[in-house]
Design a protein around this motif. Structure first.
Motif, mmCIF file in Angstrom:
data_model
loop_
_atom_site.group_PDB
_atom_site.id
_atom_site.type_symbol
_atom_site.label_atom_id
_atom_site.label_comp_id
_atom_site.label_asym_id
_atom_site.label_seq_id
_atom_site.Cartn_x
_atom_site.Cartn_y
_atom_site.Cartn_z
ATOM 1 N N ASP A 1 91.130 36.565 76.288
ATOM 2 C CA ASP A 1 91.405 36.036 77.626
ATOM 3 C C ASP A 1 91.723 34.545 77.529
ATOM 4 N N GLU A 2 92.905 34.163 77.992
ATOM 5 C CA GLU A 2 93.309 32.763 77.901
ATOM 6 C C GLU A 2 92.439 31.844 78.758
ATOM 7 N N ASN A 3 91.671 32.415 79.670
ATOM 8 C CA ASN A 3 90.766 31.623 80.509
ATOM 9 C C ASN A 3 89.337 31.597 79.971
ATOM 10 N N ALA A 4 89.160 32.054 78.741
ATOM 11 C CA ALA A 4 87.828 32.089 78.127
ATOM 12 C C ALA A 4 87.296 30.666 77.945
ATOM 13 N N THR A 5 85.987 30.570 77.765
ATOM 14 C CA THR A 5 85.328 29.266 77.650
ATOM 15 C C THR A 5 85.686 28.539 76.365
ATOM 16 N N TYR A 6 85.809 29.306 75.261
ATOM 17 C CA TYR A 6 86.021 28.677 73.959
ATOM 18 C C TYR A 6 87.365 29.075 73.348
ATOM 19 N N LYS A 7 87.964 28.125 72.655
ATOM 20 C CA LYS A 7 89.220 28.370 71.953
ATOM 21 C C LYS A 7 88.966 28.304 70.444
#
Length: 373
Positions: A176-182
């Motif tokens: 998910d591109e809106n996740a908390t961590y990259k």
């Protein structure tokens, strides 16, 4: 039984030893690679599609293979990665609740040669005594001299760079591109279940080719970096070793699994070596030195890091060891935000004793964020 009169086939080992069997589904031809064995009783589809097995002839120690067929959601990559299959009893008709296909069709679709009716107990015992070596499986049983010549020309695993054969050609995203961590992940042969475990922990992952540079990965502005599992000898992967060194020098959160673990060790001056047989199975016992607890783990590797050099390296602390042979199974950097393990916490197949390591990675990222606020 299907294919009553199947073609005769054989396994020809590099030392000239021959074991005989029958071709599965009368498929003809020859397949070359390093012969190895996996002791897992289940999970053959995950094993066959694991990129870490690229270029290897897989001997399964379970007497029955194919009995529960295959399912699309149990693949660890987009194709079969083993060079060939050697088994005792091959089940042509799968028996399983839910929609599944036969292993025979799956192997045929991937153009994989398989032979069955082999005395796998004798073969595995021989490999254990004489070590992993190159071999050929073939239906051309009347061309032994020609096959021996080709086998002698097959490259040894030592010094063989294989990550480029299984890595993605172009970077891609997972989760998910809106996740908390990259997370910036280096694909040396990454398994799908690693990506699933990261995404499950609220991570958005960008997966980079095996030869990506730090500058390319840094441009994603990730919260953490990951070095994946993969096939072959780690020492030729100079780009990955340089990358690991740069990430560690900048003290950025870094987690490595299997080949990634070896790359991290090499980046800090610890050498690797080819094991006599390697660890391949889903019931390998590991001791966690930090907690004192034992873990049953899934493993698949033919190389390991040098224990004496690790113990004498001030930058590393050994966190996990194999209870059978005392090989180094985990390390953490004493000065930087970096740790790695030699086994597979994501399993696929295997137990889930070690999935906490993904949580540890996220905690390291959280701590880094707090310190930089």
């Amino acid at each position: 039984m299907k294919y009553q009169s199947r073609k005769q086939a054989m396994i020809l080992l590099a030392d000239g030893t021959i074991f005989y069997g029958k071709a599965v589904a009368n498929k003809e031809g020859s397949a070359f690679g390093e012969v190895c064995f996996n002791t897992g009783m289940t999970g053959y589809q995950e094993i066959f599609t694991d990129p870490s097995y690229y270029g290897q002839l897989m001997v399964t120690t379970n007497a029955h293979i194919g009995n529960y067929g295959v399912k699309n959601d149990e693949e660890e990559s987009d194709s079969v990665k083993i060079a060939g299959l050697i088994c005792k009893n091959f089940s042509y008709v799968p028996s399983r609740v839910g929609k599944s296909d036969s292993l025979e069709n799956f192997l045929n679709e991937n153009n994989i040669l398989a032979i069955s009716d082999v005395d796998t107990r004798a073969l595995v015992s021989y490999i254990r005594d004489h070590g992993a070596m190159n071999a050929v499986i073939s239906t051309e049983v009347d061309k032994i001299d020609e096959l021996k010549k080709q086998l002698n020309e097959t490259p040894d695993m030592v010094g063989l760079e294989l990550a480029s054969k299984v890595s993605t050609k172009e970077a891609y995203f997972y989760g998910d591109e809106n996740a908390t961590y990259k997370i910036a992940a280096l694909d040396l042969g990454i398994k799908k279940n690693i990506l699933r475990n990261l995404a499950k922990r609220d991570c958005y992952i960008k997966v980079f080719p095996y030869n990506a540079t730090f500058k390319e990965m840094e441009a994603f502005n990730p919260d953490g970096y990951f070095l994946s599992n993969g096939p072959g000898d780690p020492e030729p992967l100079e780009c990955a070793i340089t990358l690991a060194k740069e990430i560690i020098e900048k003290d950025l959160p870094l987690f490595g699994i299997c080949l990634g673990h070896q790359i991290i060790a090499l980046s800090e001056g610890v050498s690797t070596f080819k094991m006599y047989n390697g660890h391949r199975g889903i019931n390998h016992p590991v001791i966690n030195h930090l907690t004192g607890k034992g873990e049953i783990t899934s493993q698949n590797h033919g190389f390991a890091i040098n224990r004496k050099e690790t113990e004498s390296n001030a930058n590393f602390e050994i966190t996990h060891s194999h209870l059978n042979d005392n090989e180094v199974m985990g390390i953490r950097h004493t000065k930087k935000n970096c740790f790695s393990v030699q086994y597979h916490p994501e399993a696929g197949p295997g137990p889930n004793d070690a999935t906490y390591l993904f949580d540890q990675f996220i905690e390291n990222i959280k701590q880094q964020k707090l310190e930089t606020v």
